[in-house]
Design a protein around this motif. Structure first.
Motif, PDB file in Angstrom:
ATOM      1  N   PRO A  48       0.793  -1.234   0.000  1.00 21.15           N
ATOM      2  CA  PRO A  48       0.000   0.000   0.000  1.00 21.15           C
ATOM      3  C   PRO A  48       0.822   1.279   0.000  1.00 21.15           C
ATOM      4  CG  PRO A  48       0.116  -0.903   2.199  1.00 21.15           C
ATOM      5  CD  PRO A  48       0.794  -1.902   1.292  1.00 21.15           C
ATOM      6  N   GLY A  49       0.157   2.359  -0.356  1.00 21.27           N
ATOM      7  CA  GLY A  49       0.741   3.692  -0.253  1.00 21.27           C
ATOM      8  C   GLY A  49       1.584   4.085  -1.435  1.00 21.27           C
ATOM      9  N   THR A  75       1.712 -13.137  -4.280  1.00 17.65           N
ATOM     10  CA  THR A  75       2.269 -13.984  -3.220  1.00 17.65           C
ATOM     11  C   THR A  75       3.774 -14.175  -3.388  1.00 17.65           C
ATOM     12  OG1 THR A  75       1.731 -16.009  -4.445  1.00 17.65           O
ATOM     13  CG2 THR A  75       0.087 -15.208  -2.853  1.00 17.65           C
ATOM     14  N   SER A  76       4.408 -13.331  -4.180  1.00 16.75           N
ATOM     15  CA  SER A  76       5.858 -13.408  -4.366  1.00 16.75           C
ATOM     16  C   SER A  76       6.578 -12.920  -3.114  1.00 16.75           C
ATOM     17  CB  SER A  76       6.281 -12.564  -5.569  1.00 16.75           C
ATOM     18  OG  SER A  76       6.062 -11.187  -5.298  1.00 16.75           O
ATOM     19  N   GLY A  99       3.898  -7.182   4.738  1.00 11.45           N
ATOM     20  CA  GLY A  99       4.131  -7.422   6.161  1.00 11.45           C
ATOM     21  C   GLY A  99       4.708  -6.211   6.864  1.00 11.45           C
ATOM     22  N   TRP A 100       5.496  -5.437   6.143  1.00 12.21           N
ATOM     23  CA  TRP A 100       6.094  -4.222   6.705  1.00 12.21           C
ATOM     24  C   TRP A 100       5.252  -2.973   6.449  1.00 12.21           C
ATOM     25  CZ3 TRP A 100      11.462  -5.341   4.176  1.00 12.21           C
ATOM     26  CH2 TRP A 100      12.172  -6.278   4.947  1.00 12.21           C
ATOM     27  N   GLY A 101       4.197  -3.109   5.661  1.00 12.57           N
ATOM     28  CA  GLY A 101       3.404  -1.936   5.296  1.00 12.57           C
ATOM     29  C   GLY A 101       4.144  -1.021   4.343  1.00 12.57           C
ATOM     30  N   MET A 148      15.555  -4.103   0.968  1.00 10.33           N
ATOM     31  CA  MET A 148      14.104  -3.907   0.917  1.00 10.33           C
ATOM     32  C   MET A 148      13.630  -3.117   2.130  1.00 10.33           C
ATOM     33  SD  MET A 148      13.084  -7.772  -0.252  1.00 10.33           S
ATOM     34  CE  MET A 148      11.316  -7.541  -0.216  1.00 10.33           C
ATOM     35  N   HIS A 149      14.194  -3.436   3.276  1.00  9.53           N
ATOM     36  CA  HIS A 149      13.754  -2.811   4.522  1.00  9.53           C
ATOM     37  C   HIS A 149      14.020  -1.312   4.543  1.00  9.53           C
ATOM     38  CE1 HIS A 149      13.758  -1.933   8.886  1.00  9.53           C
ATOM     39  NE2 HIS A 149      12.721  -2.746   8.843  1.00  9.53           N
TER      40      HIS A 149
END
Length: 163
Positions: free
Chosen positions: A48-49, A101-102, A110-112, A87-88
C-alpha cells in the motif's frame, strides 16, 4: 452525510472499509501531482501507499545510498531473501516478475511498505545499471515514484507527501 442528518455516526463508521483505514496510515502520492505525472508502467499493487526515490538495482547499493541520506527505490527482476536488508530501508520496492504472493509482495505487505510486483514492462540490465521501460531509459540514480495501491510507476520525484 452525518452532518446532513442522512445517517448517524455509527452507520458512517460501519461504512468505512478496513482497506480505507490502511491507506490513510501510509505515505501516499499527491492526487493532483499524480494526475500530471507521466506513467511509465503498471504492475500489480502489492504493497500500500506511495513512495518516491532514486532507482537502485542491488540491496548493497541501497544500503550505501541510504547511509548517504538518499531516498531509494529498490528495483529488481525479483527479490530474494538476500535482498531483505535493502528492501527494509527502501522507500518502495519494484519488481519485474512475481505476483501477489511473491517474496517482494509478502515481505513488503508485512512491513506496510509500498511495493509493485509483476511489472513486466521493466527490462533491467544489471550490468549497465539501467532499465528500459516502454521505450524510456531509467538509469540508476534517476527518480521514480510508485503508487503501490494502484500499481502505477511514474517518472520523477515531486509527487509524494507524507500521510
Amino acid at each position: 452525510m452525518v452532518k446532513e442528518g442522512l445517517i448517524n455516526e455509527k452507520t458512517a463508521v460501519l461504512r468505512v472499509r478496513p482497506d480505507q483505514l490502511d491507506e490513510l496510515l501510509h505515505d501516499m502520492l499527491d492526487p493532483a501531482e499524480e494526475k500530471k505525472a507521466r506513467v511509465l508502467a503498471k504492475g500489480l499493487p502489492a504493497g500500500p501507499g506511495g513512495g518516491t526515490g532514486q532507482v537502485v538495482f542491488t540491496a548493497e547499493v541501497a544500503e550505501q545510498w541510504v547511509k548517504e541520506g538518499k531516498k531509494i527505490i529498490l528495483v529488481r527482476n525479483e527479490t530474494l531473501p538476500e535482498d531483505v536488508h535493502g528492501m527494509h530501508i527502501a522507500e518502495a520496492i519494484l519488481t519485474a516478475k512475481g505476483g501477489m504472493t511473491s517474496h517482494a509482495a509478502l515481505v513488503a505487505r508485512g512491513w506496510g511498505k509500498c511495493c509493485i510486483v509483476g511489472c513486466s514492462a521493466l527490462d533491467i540490465d544489471m550490468g549497465k545499471k539501467l532499465m528500459n521501460v516502454n521505450g524510456r531509459v531509467i538509469k540508476e540514480g534517476d527518480w521514480i515514484s510508485l503508487n503501490g495501491s494502484t500499481g502505477r510507476v511514474y517518472e520523477g520525484k515531486d509527487s509524494v507527501y507524507a500521510a
